[in-house]
Motif scaffolding. Structure first.
Motif, mmCIF file in Angstrom:
data_model
loop_
_atom_site.group_PDB
_atom_site.id
_atom_site.type_symbol
_atom_site.label_atom_id
_atom_site.label_comp_id
_atom_site.label_asym_id
_atom_site.label_seq_id
_atom_site.Cartn_x
_atom_site.Cartn_y
_atom_site.Cartn_z
ATOM 1 N N MET A 7 0.843 -1.179 0.000
ATOM 2 C CA MET A 7 0.000 0.000 0.000
ATOM 3 C C MET A 7 0.887 1.242 0.000
ATOM 4 S SD MET A 7 -3.270 0.517 0.094
ATOM 5 C CE MET A 7 -4.396 1.792 0.472
ATOM 6 N N PRO A 8 0.895 2.043 -1.043
ATOM 7 C CA PRO A 8 1.799 3.186 -1.114
ATOM 8 C C PRO A 8 1.395 4.362 -0.225
ATOM 9 C CG PRO A 8 0.397 3.159 -3.039
ATOM 10 C CD PRO A 8 0.097 1.905 -2.252
ATOM 11 N N VAL A 9 0.161 4.352 0.285
ATOM 12 C CA VAL A 9 -0.337 5.462 1.099
ATOM 13 C C VAL A 9 -1.078 4.899 2.304
ATOM 14 C CG1 VAL A 9 -2.043 7.315 1.143
ATOM 15 C CG2 VAL A 9 -0.543 7.071 -0.830
ATOM 16 N N ARG A 10 -0.711 5.419 3.489
ATOM 17 C CA ARG A 10 -1.438 5.024 4.701
ATOM 18 C C ARG A 10 -1.671 6.261 5.565
ATOM 19 N NH1 ARG A 10 2.759 0.851 5.532
ATOM 20 N NH2 ARG A 10 3.020 1.634 7.633
ATOM 21 N N VAL A 11 -2.878 6.412 6.038
ATOM 22 C CA VAL A 11 -3.222 7.445 7.007
ATOM 23 C C VAL A 11 -3.622 6.682 8.261
ATOM 24 C CG1 VAL A 11 -4.747 9.365 7.556
ATOM 25 C CG2 VAL A 11 -3.956 9.044 5.200
ATOM 26 N N GLN A 12 -2.940 6.953 9.367
ATOM 27 C CA GLN A 12 -3.123 6.122 10.559
ATOM 28 C C GLN A 12 -2.827 6.902 11.831
ATOM 29 O OE1 GLN A 12 -0.098 3.321 9.203
ATOM 30 N NE2 GLN A 12 1.350 4.040 10.773
ATOM 31 N N GLN A 13 -3.336 6.399 12.944
ATOM 32 C CA GLN A 13 -3.032 7.019 14.236
ATOM 33 C C GLN A 13 -1.727 6.492 14.819
ATOM 34 O OE1 GLN A 13 -6.273 6.929 17.025
ATOM 35 N NE2 GLN A 13 -7.311 8.586 15.976
ATOM 36 N N GLN A 14 -1.432 5.221 14.597
ATOM 37 C CA GLN A 14 -0.257 4.621 15.228
ATOM 38 C C GLN A 14 1.038 5.120 14.589
ATOM 39 O OE1 GLN A 14 -2.535 2.958 13.432
ATOM 40 N NE2 GLN A 14 -1.622 1.320 12.249
ATOM 41 N N ASP A 15 2.113 5.080 15.382
ATOM 42 C CA ASP A 15 3.434 5.491 14.934
ATOM 43 C C ASP A 15 3.957 4.482 13.907
ATOM 44 O OD1 ASP A 15 5.709 7.046 14.803
ATOM 45 O OD2 ASP A 15 6.488 6.452 16.760
ATOM 46 N N PHE A 16 5.062 4.815 13.279
ATOM 47 C CA PHE A 16 5.696 3.929 12.308
ATOM 48 C C PHE A 16 7.179 3.837 12.632
ATOM 49 C CE2 PHE A 16 5.355 8.224 10.574
ATOM 50 C CZ PHE A 16 6.671 8.533 10.293
ATOM 51 N N ASP A 17 7.807 2.766 12.158
ATOM 52 C CA ASP A 17 9.235 2.560 12.346
ATOM 53 C C ASP A 17 9.929 2.776 11.005
ATOM 54 O OD1 ASP A 17 11.705 0.651 12.161
ATOM 55 O OD2 ASP A 17 11.395 1.003 14.297
ATOM 56 N N LEU A 18 10.775 3.781 10.927
ATOM 57 C CA LEU A 18 11.441 4.131 9.684
ATOM 58 C C LEU A 18 12.219 2.950 9.103
ATOM 59 C CD1 LEU A 18 12.359 6.182 7.535
ATOM 60 C CD2 LEU A 18 14.180 6.861 9.108
ATOM 61 N N SER A 19 12.978 2.287 9.914
ATOM 62 C CA SER A 19 13.788 1.158 9.426
ATOM 63 C C SER A 19 12.922 0.059 8.845
ATOM 64 C CB SER A 19 14.652 0.585 10.560
ATOM 65 O OG SER A 19 15.591 1.534 10.980
ATOM 66 N N ASP A 20 11.865 -0.299 9.539
ATOM 67 C CA ASP A 20 10.974 -1.357 9.044
ATOM 68 C C ASP A 20 10.309 -0.947 7.736
ATOM 69 O OD1 ASP A 20 11.581 -2.866 11.284
ATOM 70 O OD2 ASP A 20 9.680 -2.435 12.310
ATOM 71 N N GLU A 21 9.869 0.300 7.652
ATOM 72 C CA GLU A 21 9.168 0.768 6.451
ATOM 73 C C GLU A 21 10.099 0.813 5.243
ATOM 74 O OE1 GLU A 21 6.030 0.879 6.315
ATOM 75 O OE2 GLU A 21 5.507 1.004 8.439
ATOM 76 N N VAL A 22 11.321 1.297 5.432
ATOM 77 C CA VAL A 22 12.280 1.351 4.328
ATOM 78 C C VAL A 22 12.686 -0.063 3.906
ATOM 79 C CG1 VAL A 22 14.619 2.067 3.669
ATOM 80 C CG2 VAL A 22 13.083 3.677 4.810
ATOM 81 N N ALA A 23 12.898 -0.952 4.866
ATOM 82 C CA ALA A 23 13.252 -2.340 4.523
ATOM 83 C C ALA A 23 12.152 -2.992 3.698
ATOM 84 C CB ALA A 23 13.517 -3.139 5.802
ATOM 85 N N ALA A 24 10.909 -2.780 4.068
ATOM 86 C CA ALA A 24 9.792 -3.358 3.311
ATOM 87 C C ALA A 24 9.695 -2.744 1.918
ATOM 88 C CB ALA A 24 8.484 -3.150 4.074
ATOM 89 N N LEU A 25 9.967 -1.447 1.812
ATOM 90 C CA LEU A 25 9.873 -0.752 0.533
ATOM 91 C C LEU A 25 10.921 -1.263 -0.457
ATOM 92 C CD1 LEU A 25 8.343 1.593 -0.891
ATOM 93 C CD2 LEU A 25 10.178 3.102 -0.097
ATOM 94 N N ARG A 26 12.103 -1.574 0.029
ATOM 95 C CA ARG A 26 13.184 -1.992 -0.879
ATOM 96 C C ARG A 26 13.287 -3.494 -1.069
ATOM 97 N NH1 ARG A 26 18.975 -1.830 2.025
ATOM 98 N NH2 ARG A 26 19.519 -2.098 -0.146
ATOM 99 N N ALA A 27 12.545 -4.271 -0.316
ATOM 100 C CA ALA A 27 12.655 -5.734 -0.357
ATOM 101 C C ALA A 27 12.468 -6.270 -1.779
ATOM 102 C CB ALA A 27 11.630 -6.362 0.579
ATOM 103 N N GLY A 28 13.451 -7.030 -2.237
ATOM 104 C CA GLY A 28 13.370 -7.710 -3.517
ATOM 105 C C GLY A 28 13.514 -6.825 -4.737
ATOM 106 N N GLN A 29 13.890 -5.565 -4.575
ATOM 107 C CA GLN A 29 14.028 -4.653 -5.715
ATOM 108 C C GLN A 29 15.516 -4.407 -5.998
ATOM 109 O OE1 GLN A 29 11.290 -1.379 -6.358
ATOM 110 N NE2 GLN A 29 10.423 -1.778 -4.317
ATOM 111 N N ALA A 30 16.100 -5.278 -6.794
ATOM 112 C CA ALA A 30 17.533 -5.201 -7.084
ATOM 113 C C ALA A 30 17.896 -3.985 -7.938
ATOM 114 C CB ALA A 30 17.993 -6.482 -7.770
ATOM 115 N N GLY A 31 16.937 -3.359 -8.593
ATOM 116 C CA GLY A 31 17.213 -2.203 -9.445
ATOM 117 C C GLY A 31 17.329 -0.893 -8.695
ATOM 118 N N ILE A 32 17.118 -0.922 -7.385
ATOM 119 C CA ILE A 32 17.185 0.306 -6.590
ATOM 120 C C ILE A 32 18.630 0.756 -6.462
ATOM 121 C CG2 ILE A 32 16.875 1.297 -4.281
ATOM 122 C CD1 ILE A 32 14.448 -0.507 -3.956
ATOM 123 N N GLY A 33 18.870 2.011 -6.812
ATOM 124 C CA GLY A 33 20.180 2.618 -6.605
ATOM 125 C C GLY A 33 20.142 3.672 -5.518
ATOM 126 N N ALA A 34 18.924 4.105 -5.162
ATOM 127 C CA ALA A 34 18.794 5.156 -4.148
ATOM 128 C C ALA A 34 17.467 5.024 -3.419
ATOM 129 C CB ALA A 34 18.875 6.532 -4.801
#
Length: 152
Positions: free
Chosen positions: A1-28
């Motif tokens: 889900m590229p967009v979330r509106v929520q009350q609970q906090d988020f963990d930057l490390s977890d969110e970035v890890a999930a975003l990049r998972a399995g995407q070998a073409g990422i350079g940045a």
């Protein structure tokens, strides 16, 4: 889900890890985290309440992300915006963008946050020693957005 509106906090490390998972073409990966300040417009801020229009807000954020993806070679993007009661130091928003190259990732991330700050339907109310007050849009946010309007 590229967009979330929520009350609970988020963990930057977890969110970035999930975003990049399995995407070998990422350079940045570029991310922006906005937080609640304890001062605004010359007054101390004890708390902030963020309100939104459910459904409309998510749609507006999805449209902003889609425009960024159409403009730059963005592989993926994530926007998390919190609502409800927040205190100074609390995280408010995360924008994270992946791309093959850093320049496009920086531009797309800045574009998303500039549009989010000016065009997404959120309302902020601060609690100050003088009482509660709604936060008005900033001229600087409008100026930041203007640089992107030329290319839209």
């Amino acid at each position: 889900m590229p967009v979330r509106v929520q009350q609970q906090d988020f963990d930057l490390s977890d969110e970035v890890a999930a975003l990049r998972a399995g995407q070998a073409g990422i350079g940045a990966i570029v991310s922006f985290v906005g937080t609640v300040r304890d001062m605004n417009d010359g007054s101390s801020v004890a708390a902030m309440e963020l309100e939104h229009y459910p459904g409309m807000t998510e749609k507006a954020l999805e449209d902003i992300v889609a425009k960024a993806k159409a403009r730059w070679p963005v592989l993926d993007a994530l926007v998390i915006h919190r609502v409800g009661p927040l205190a100074p130091l609390d995280q408010i928003v995360l924008v994270a963008v992946t791309s093959p190259h850093r320049g496009e990732a920086f531009d797309a991330c800045e574009y998303i946050i500039d549009y989010l700050k000016t065009e997404a339907p959120f309302w902020k109310k601060e609690q100050t020693p003088e009482g509660a007050r709604w936060v008005d849009a900033r001229v600087t946010d409008d100026a930041a957005l203007a640089k992107w309007k030329e290319g839209d």
